[in-house]
Design a protein around this motif. Structure first.
Motif, mmCIF file in Angstrom:
data_model
loop_
_atom_site.group_PDB
_atom_site.id
_atom_site.type_symbol
_atom_site.label_atom_id
_atom_site.label_comp_id
_atom_site.label_asym_id
_atom_site.label_seq_id
_atom_site.Cartn_x
_atom_site.Cartn_y
_atom_site.Cartn_z
ATOM 1 N N LEU A 1 0.802 -1.213 0.000
ATOM 2 C CA LEU A 1 0.000 0.000 0.000
ATOM 3 C C LEU A 1 0.837 1.266 0.000
ATOM 4 O O LEU A 1 0.400 2.306 -0.501
ATOM 5 N N ALA A 2 2.027 1.194 0.558
ATOM 6 C CA ALA A 2 2.835 2.400 0.775
ATOM 7 C C ALA A 2 2.964 3.310 -0.451
ATOM 8 O O ALA A 2 2.806 4.529 -0.336
ATOM 9 N N PRO A 3 3.258 2.790 -1.658
ATOM 10 C CA PRO A 3 3.440 3.698 -2.806
ATOM 11 C C PRO A 3 2.148 4.160 -3.477
ATOM 12 O O PRO A 3 2.197 5.006 -4.380
ATOM 13 N N LEU A 4 1.007 3.637 -3.044
ATOM 14 C CA LEU A 4 -0.251 3.969 -3.723
ATOM 15 C C LEU A 4 -0.729 5.368 -3.349
ATOM 16 O O LEU A 4 -0.552 5.811 -2.209
ATOM 17 N N PRO A 5 -1.367 6.085 -4.291
ATOM 18 C CA PRO A 5 -1.879 7.423 -3.973
ATOM 19 C C PRO A 5 -2.999 7.361 -2.940
ATOM 20 O O PRO A 5 -3.788 6.408 -2.921
ATOM 21 N N VAL A 6 -3.076 8.384 -2.095
ATOM 22 C CA VAL A 6 -4.089 8.392 -1.035
ATOM 23 C C VAL A 6 -5.508 8.370 -1.593
ATOM 24 O O VAL A 6 -6.436 7.914 -0.935
ATOM 25 N N GLY A 7 -5.669 8.828 -2.818
ATOM 26 C CA GLY A 7 -6.990 8.831 -3.437
ATOM 27 C C GLY A 7 -7.558 7.450 -3.676
ATOM 28 O O GLY A 7 -8.756 7.310 -3.947
ATOM 29 N N ARG A 8 -6.733 6.404 -3.548
ATOM 30 C CA ARG A 8 -7.217 5.038 -3.734
ATOM 31 C C ARG A 8 -7.961 4.514 -2.505
ATOM 32 O O ARG A 8 -8.622 3.479 -2.586
ATOM 33 N N LEU A 9 -7.857 5.190 -1.364
ATOM 34 C CA LEU A 9 -8.577 4.757 -0.171
ATOM 35 C C LEU A 9 -10.062 5.024 -0.346
ATOM 36 O O LEU A 9 -10.459 6.097 -0.816
ATOM 37 N N TRP A 10 -10.901 4.097 0.080
ATOM 38 C CA TRP A 10 -12.322 4.153 -0.239
ATOM 39 C C TRP A 10 -13.056 5.295 0.433
ATOM 40 O O TRP A 10 -14.135 5.675 -0.005
ATOM 41 N N THR A 11 -12.511 5.905 1.497
ATOM 42 C CA THR A 11 -13.197 7.032 2.130
ATOM 43 C C THR A 11 -12.649 8.382 1.696
ATOM 44 O O THR A 11 -13.150 9.417 2.124
ATOM 45 N N VAL A 12 -11.626 8.393 0.885
ATOM 46 C CA VAL A 12 -10.977 9.641 0.504
ATOM 47 C C VAL A 12 -11.585 10.172 -0.795
ATOM 48 O O VAL A 12 -11.368 9.628 -1.876
ATOM 49 N N GLY A 13 -12.344 11.249 -0.676
ATOM 50 C CA GLY A 13 -12.894 11.923 -1.843
ATOM 51 C C GLY A 13 -11.969 13.043 -2.285
ATOM 52 O O GLY A 13 -10.861 13.216 -1.758
ATOM 53 N N GLY B 1 1.624 5.392 2.252
ATOM 54 C CA GLY B 1 2.741 5.238 3.183
ATOM 55 C C GLY B 1 2.999 6.523 3.954
ATOM 56 O O GLY B 1 3.249 6.511 5.169
ATOM 57 N N GLU B 2 2.949 7.658 3.258
ATOM 58 C CA GLU B 2 3.146 8.953 3.918
ATOM 59 C C GLU B 2 2.020 9.237 4.905
ATOM 60 O O GLU B 2 2.248 9.779 5.992
#
Length: 391
Positions: free
Chosen positions: A176-188, A204-205
């Motif tokens: 998961l670390a390198p994936l963009p935060v926008g891929r999280l299901w609650t992040v609009g 990751g950040e």
């Protein structure tokens, strides 16, 4: 296996509508195919991977898609056909577990924890699902596996198309670390932009950031977001509840101003939802008509049948009365959208041999038989034909 350990599978059909069209029409294979509304108000429902190379994606206005991909093939969706294929796909799911949470016609979560002892490892079950879908539909599905819904869904997304991937809990943080935060299901979009302003662009950040610093910008959701960024997700697979309603609706490229045309569309919708009710062995009592004036003023009208029914004509006669009453109440009736739904379901009851509606049931049975053999829409009532001029 730990006592509280779960095994979750996420299945997502690849470019579902477009893939069904390319399967049934070989001449479309390899071409950029866009399925959606074709008029000035149209929106892309889905598109083939060939079209995605031009930047086309679902939910995009069709007019924009035409600018990006002027040589693409554009088709209106055939929802009845896609529903038929979807039913075969979901039959596969229910053969491996009763814990199936459908997200749409072409996507579902499955909790197979209780199936491992009988069917084997999660990979064995995932491969069985993937192979069975191909054998029965000749369509590819991407299968993701993990200890929770978040990781299972990310696994299928990361491996598309025709994917097959498992993310184990021990490797979750690394994957998961390198994936963009926008891929999280609650992040609009709003939350994503807030994170970007803080210099946080990857999961990751986000997981490694100071919680107090994030709280000042994001408030109470910080702890939940950081848990997701670490791959933690305690949501359960929620099996589908009993169907509450069956509906059909259509948004028109040109507003309907003729009552006769509106009635024709109403009959078309009633045929469709009545057939779906009969397939499920259901009869409904409540008929609801949805009417939307331009630009977005929506009205609903509702009435009860004298007895539960799955007859298209029973539904239509009641819905037509509701439509006519609304139409007469308007100074300048215009419809941007018209829909019908059936609810208040009961199991199909044994019919009286001397029931006066027997003739209608025979007509419905003949129509079901022909449409099942030759494809949805092969046999329709004459009143529906006027609507096909707008297809």
């Amino acid at each position: 296996m730990l006592p509280d350990q779960r095994f979750i599978i996420h299945v997502d059909m690849d470019a579902f509508y477009a893939s069904v069209e390319q399967r049934d029409r070989p001449e479309l294979r390899g071409l950029p195919l866009i399925v959606g509304g074709l008029g000035p108000r149209g929106v892309v429902s889905t598109c083939s991977y060939e079209a995605r190379r031009f930047g086309v994606h679902s939910a995009m206005p069709t007019a924009q898609a035409r600018r990006l991909c002027p040589d693409g093939v554009y088709l209106r969706p055939d929802h009845a056909r896609y529903e038929e294929v979807s039913e075969r796909v979901f039959e596969v799911f229910h053969e491996v577990t009763p814990l199936v949470e459908g997200l749409s016609l072409d996507e579902a979560f499955l909790d197979v924890t209780g199936s491992l002892r009988l069917l084997g490892s999660i990979e064995t079950i995932g491969r069985r699902i993937k192979d069975a879908i191909w054998e029965r539909t000749q369509l590819h599905a991407s299968v993701g596996m993990g200890p929770n819904k978040l990781l299972a869904k990310l696994a299928s997304e990361l491996s598309k198309p025709n994917g097959f991937h498992r993310i184990e809990a021990e490797r979750a943080a690394q994957e998961l670390a390198p994936l963009p935060v926008g891929r999280l299901w609650t992040v609009g979009k709003v939350t994503e932009q807030a994170l970007h302003r803080l210099g946080i662009r990857t999961m990751g950040e986000l997981a490694a950031s100071d919680t107090a610093r994030l709280a000042s910008a994001l408030g109470r959701q910080v702890a939940a977001l950081q848990a997701l960024a670490r791959g933690e997700d305690d949501r359960r697979v929620e099996p589908a509840q009993a169907e509450q309603s069956i509906g059909a609706e259509h948004t028109y490229d040109v507003d309907i101003t003729e009552l006769a045309l509106a009635e024709a569309w109403l009959l078309r919708h009633c045929e469709r939802i009545a057939a779906r009710a009969r397939q499920r062995g259901l009869q409904g009592r409540t008929v609801t008509v949805k009417l939307r004036e331009p630009p977005f003023v929506t009205h609903t009208r509702q009435a009860q049948l004298r007895a539960p029914s799955a007859s298209a004509i029973d539904l239509y006669e009641l819905a037509r009365g509701l439509l006519n009453a609304w139409w007469k109440s308007q100074q300048r009736p215009r419809l941007r959208l018209l829909g019908v739904s059936l609810s208040g379901f009961a199991a199909e009851r044994q019919q009286d041999l001397f029931d006066s509606s027997a003739e209608r049931r025979v007509t419905d049975q003949v129509q079901d038989s022909i449409n099942s053999r030759f494809g949805s829409g092969s046999l329709v009532r004459g009143g529906v034909l006027k609507t096909r001029q707008q297809d």
